[in-house]
Design an enzyme around this catalytic site. Structure first.
Site, PDB file in Angstrom:
ATOM      1  CD  GLN A   1      33.665 -36.068 -13.203  1.00  0.00           C
ATOM      2  OE1 GLN A   1      34.379 -36.626 -14.036  1.00  0.00           O
ATOM      3  NE2 GLN A   1      32.467 -35.584 -13.503  1.00  0.00           N
TER       4      GLN A   1
ATOM      5  CB  ALA B   1      32.805 -46.309 -17.878  1.00  0.00           C
TER       6      ALA B   1
ATOM      7  NE  ARG C   1      31.854 -31.131 -15.717  1.00  0.00           N
ATOM      8  CZ  ARG C   1      31.022 -32.141 -15.714  1.00  0.00           C
ATOM      9  NH1 ARG C   1      29.736 -31.926 -15.634  1.00  0.00           N
ATOM     10  NH2 ARG C   1      31.462 -33.372 -15.815  1.00  0.00           N
TER      11      ARG C   1
ATOM     12  CG  HIS D   1      34.423 -35.932 -18.632  1.00  0.00           C
ATOM     13  ND1 HIS D   1      33.471 -36.650 -19.306  1.00  0.00           N
ATOM     14  CD2 HIS D   1      35.329 -35.585 -19.596  1.00  0.00           C
ATOM     15  CE1 HIS D   1      33.767 -36.736 -20.589  1.00  0.00           C
ATOM     16  NE2 HIS D   1      34.886 -36.101 -20.784  1.00  0.00           N
TER      17      HIS D   1
ATOM     18  CB  VAL E   1      28.062 -45.479 -21.512  1.00  0.00           C
ATOM     19  CG1 VAL E   1      29.354 -45.441 -20.750  1.00  0.00           C
ATOM     20  CG2 VAL E   1      27.195 -44.269 -21.211  1.00  0.00           C
TER      21      VAL E   1
ATOM     22  CD1 TRP F   1      31.037 -32.524 -18.860  1.00  0.00           C
ATOM     23  CD2 TRP F   1      30.552 -33.370 -20.876  1.00  0.00           C
ATOM     24  NE1 TRP F   1      30.606 -33.812 -18.687  1.00  0.00           N
ATOM     25  CE2 TRP F   1      30.306 -34.366 -19.899  1.00  0.00           C
ATOM     26  CE3 TRP F   1      30.322 -33.675 -22.219  1.00  0.00           C
ATOM     27  CZ2 TRP F   1      29.836 -35.630 -20.225  1.00  0.00           C
ATOM     28  CZ3 TRP F   1      29.851 -34.938 -22.522  1.00  0.00           C
ATOM     29  CH2 TRP F   1      29.597 -35.894 -21.543  1.00  0.00           C
TER      30      TRP F   1
HETATM   31  C1  FA5 Z   1      30.303 -36.983 -16.532  1.00  0.00           C
HETATM   32  O1  FA5 Z   1      31.144 -36.179 -16.208  1.00  0.00           O
HETATM   33  C2  FA5 Z   1      30.641 -38.281 -17.167  1.00  0.00           C
HETATM   34  N1  FA5 Z   1      32.025 -38.291 -17.556  1.00  0.00           N
HETATM   35  C3  FA5 Z   1      30.312 -39.408 -16.195  1.00  0.00           C
HETATM   36  C4  FA5 Z   1      30.360 -40.771 -16.815  1.00  0.00           C
HETATM   37  C5  FA5 Z   1      31.500 -41.519 -16.706  1.00  0.00           C
HETATM   38  C6  FA5 Z   1      29.261 -41.267 -17.464  1.00  0.00           C
HETATM   39  C7  FA5 Z   1      31.567 -42.777 -17.252  1.00  0.00           C
HETATM   40  C8  FA5 Z   1      29.297 -42.516 -18.050  1.00  0.00           C
HETATM   41  C9  FA5 Z   1      30.444 -43.266 -17.916  1.00  0.00           C
HETATM   42  P1  FA5 Z   1      28.353 -35.629 -15.469  1.00  0.00           P
HETATM   43  O2  FA5 Z   1      28.583 -34.367 -16.177  1.00  0.00           O
HETATM   44  O3  FA5 Z   1      26.932 -35.988 -15.200  1.00  0.00           O
HETATM   45  O4  FA5 Z   1      29.025 -36.844 -16.172  1.00  0.00           O
HETATM   46  O5  FA5 Z   1      29.139 -35.563 -14.094  1.00  0.00           O
HETATM   47  C10 FA5 Z   1      29.297 -36.703 -13.278  1.00  0.00           C
HETATM   48  C11 FA5 Z   1      29.142 -36.339 -11.808  1.00  0.00           C
HETATM   49  O6  FA5 Z   1      30.033 -35.277 -11.494  1.00  0.00           O
HETATM   50  C12 FA5 Z   1      27.759 -35.793 -11.436  1.00  0.00           C
HETATM   51  O7  FA5 Z   1      26.874 -36.837 -11.154  1.00  0.00           O
HETATM   52  C13 FA5 Z   1      28.064 -34.985 -10.218  1.00  0.00           C
HETATM   53  O8  FA5 Z   1      28.200 -35.793  -9.083  1.00  0.00           O
HETATM   54  C14 FA5 Z   1      29.413 -34.435 -10.540  1.00  0.00           C
HETATM   55  N2  FA5 Z   1      29.310 -33.087 -11.109  1.00  0.00           N
HETATM   56  C15 FA5 Z   1      29.074 -32.737 -12.376  1.00  0.00           C
HETATM   57  N3  FA5 Z   1      29.081 -31.402 -12.529  1.00  0.00           N
HETATM   58  C16 FA5 Z   1      29.337 -30.897 -11.331  1.00  0.00           C
HETATM   59  C17 FA5 Z   1      29.521 -29.563 -10.826  1.00  0.00           C
HETATM   60  N4  FA5 Z   1      29.464 -28.496 -11.623  1.00  0.00           N
HETATM   61  N5  FA5 Z   1      29.802 -29.406  -9.515  1.00  0.00           N
HETATM   62  C18 FA5 Z   1      29.886 -30.484  -8.716  1.00  0.00           C
HETATM   63  N6  FA5 Z   1      29.759 -31.752  -9.116  1.00  0.00           N
HETATM   64  C19 FA5 Z   1      29.480 -31.966 -10.411  1.00  0.00           C
END
Ligand code: FA5
Length: 361
Positions: free
Chosen positions: A230, A329, A216, A190, A273, A169
């Site tokens: 999100q 989650a 981000r 997030h 998780v 992140w």
């Molecule tokens: C997370 O942010 C974790 N907090 C998710 C999580 C929650 C995992 C609870 C386990 C339990 P990640 O970085 O993969 O995970 O982002 C989650 C989702 O946010 C991605 O699958 C995507 O749909 C969206 N996302 C992430 N980064 C971006 C971005 N830069 N632009 C648009 N959508 C994004």
């Protein structure tokens, strides 16, 4: 036309002269087209040095029998002109009133002017649909702060300082680290910190959906923005297992994308998780055969969320008994889901404020 005559210029102060004055005055009165012209007429005819007043003043210079005839005729004419003046003034006032009413009148038979109509942003529409799907499954919707503490965004999610998982992140710090002092406030990366905040103040059973903006510090491309939306899910209860996670997410995908949607759960890693998974949905832009596809890059799948079983250490840290309570989650990106719903091949369209794009929803 001038109605002003001095007695000296009147050739003969006779009833003929009165007749001439009368003709001119009557014509002048009808010609006066507005209040100003009417006032000018009154001054020239009935005013102190007006034509008729001058006649009356000069009566003394006439012989007695002429004086009576001319005087009588002049008085009769004055009465007539004063009355005619009042009538003309009323007529002009009424005409002015009519004209102003007509000028401001609304023609109710004209077709209406089209008013540009606003609409909801596609991400807002999608967000509402996502929340509606989880509300139907019994989730409460709650929100958390966008400006977050390192403690909640990372530390208490088992991502300590210098842990390599922080690299997942890229972060907008609000108070960059200075010598001897760590950065501690940031724009949340997030919605997962709300898991911790909610568990602090609630006891199981828990079933929440947390919508919100995240930020981000990363370069944008067709599927990545620096601001994203999100929806976090958190379920904690007795006897919650991986099958609940899978069933809930499959039902969600079915509700949002239709019964034919194919979903893929594959291993992933998130420190909070265990085990961790990610959920991907079949690519809408290509059947998975185009290596140049901007959406799936030829894989056939678009990742829309990370998920997993809540780590037992997090359950214990919340003060719950991890031998009794388990949970899952998930965190999903609303923009990615909107891309799938509407067949949008570049995430950057959403926040460029181009009405040609936004007007289509
Ligand atoms: C997370 O942010 C974790 N907090 C998710 C999580 C929650 C995992 C609870 C386990 C339990 P990640 O970085 O993969 O995970 O982002 C989650 C989702 O946010 C991605 O699958 C995507 O749909 C969206 N996302 C992430 N980064 C971006 C971005 N830069 N632009 C648009 N959508 C994004």
């Amino acid at each position: 036309m001038s109605l002003r005559r001095s007695p000296a210029t009147l050739p003969l102060m006779t009833t003929d002269a009165i007749t001439t004055i009368a003709d001119e005055a009557r014509a002048g009165l009808q010609a006066a087209g507005d209040e100003a012209a009417l006032e000018a007429w009154r001054t020239a005819t009935l005013g102190r040095s007006g034509a008729l007043t001058s006649v009356l003043r000069s009566l003394g210079t006439l012989a007695p029998e002429e004086r009576r005839a001319v005087g009588q005729a002049a008085n009769v004419l004055r009465d007539e002109l004063e009355a005619a003046f009042e009538v003309r003034r009323e007529t002009l006032r009424a005409a002015a009133l009519h004209a102003s009413v007509a000028a401001g009148a609304i023609d109710v038979t004209l077709p209406g002017r089209p008013q540009p109509r606003g609409g909801l942003h596609p991400v807002t529409i999608t967000l509402r649909e996502i929340l509606a799907a989880f509300t139907r499954m019994g989730f409460d919707s709650v929100e958390g702060p966008e400006v977050e503490l390192d403690e909640y965004n990372f530390e208490r999610l088992r991502i300590p300082e210098d842990h390599p998982a922080r690299d997942m992140w890229d972060t907008f710090w609000l108070n960059p680290a200075t010598a001897g002092e760590r950065a501690s406030t940031l724009l949340r990366t997030h919605t997962s910190p709300m898991q911790i905040r909610y568990m602090e103040t609630h006891t199981p059973p828990i079933r929440i959906a947390v919508p919100g903006r995240c930020y981000r510090y990363e370069a944008t491309d067709a599927t990545h923005e620096w601001m994203l939306t999100q929806v976090e899910l958190l379920v904690i209860d007795e006897g919650i297992g991986m099958a609940d996670l899978k069933g809930t997410l499959q039902e969600f995908a079915r509700q949002l994308f239709g019964p034919d949607t194919r979903v893929l759960l594959r291993n992933s890693y998130f420190p909070f998780v265990e085990p961790g998974v990610e959920l991907a949905v079949s690519c809408f832009a290509c059947p998975g055969t185009d290596p140049a596809c901007s959406v799936c890059r030829g894989s056939g799948w678009l990742e829309i969320m990370g998920a997993g079983m809540v780590h037992p250490e997090i359950i214990e840290a919340a003060g719950y008994d991890s031998t009794r309570y388990t949970g899952f989650a998930a965190g999903m990106g609303a923009e990615r889901i909107a891309m799938l719903k509407y067949g949008i091949t570049d995430i950057r369209h959403f926040y460029q404020n181009d009405l040609r794009f936004l007007g289509q929803f």
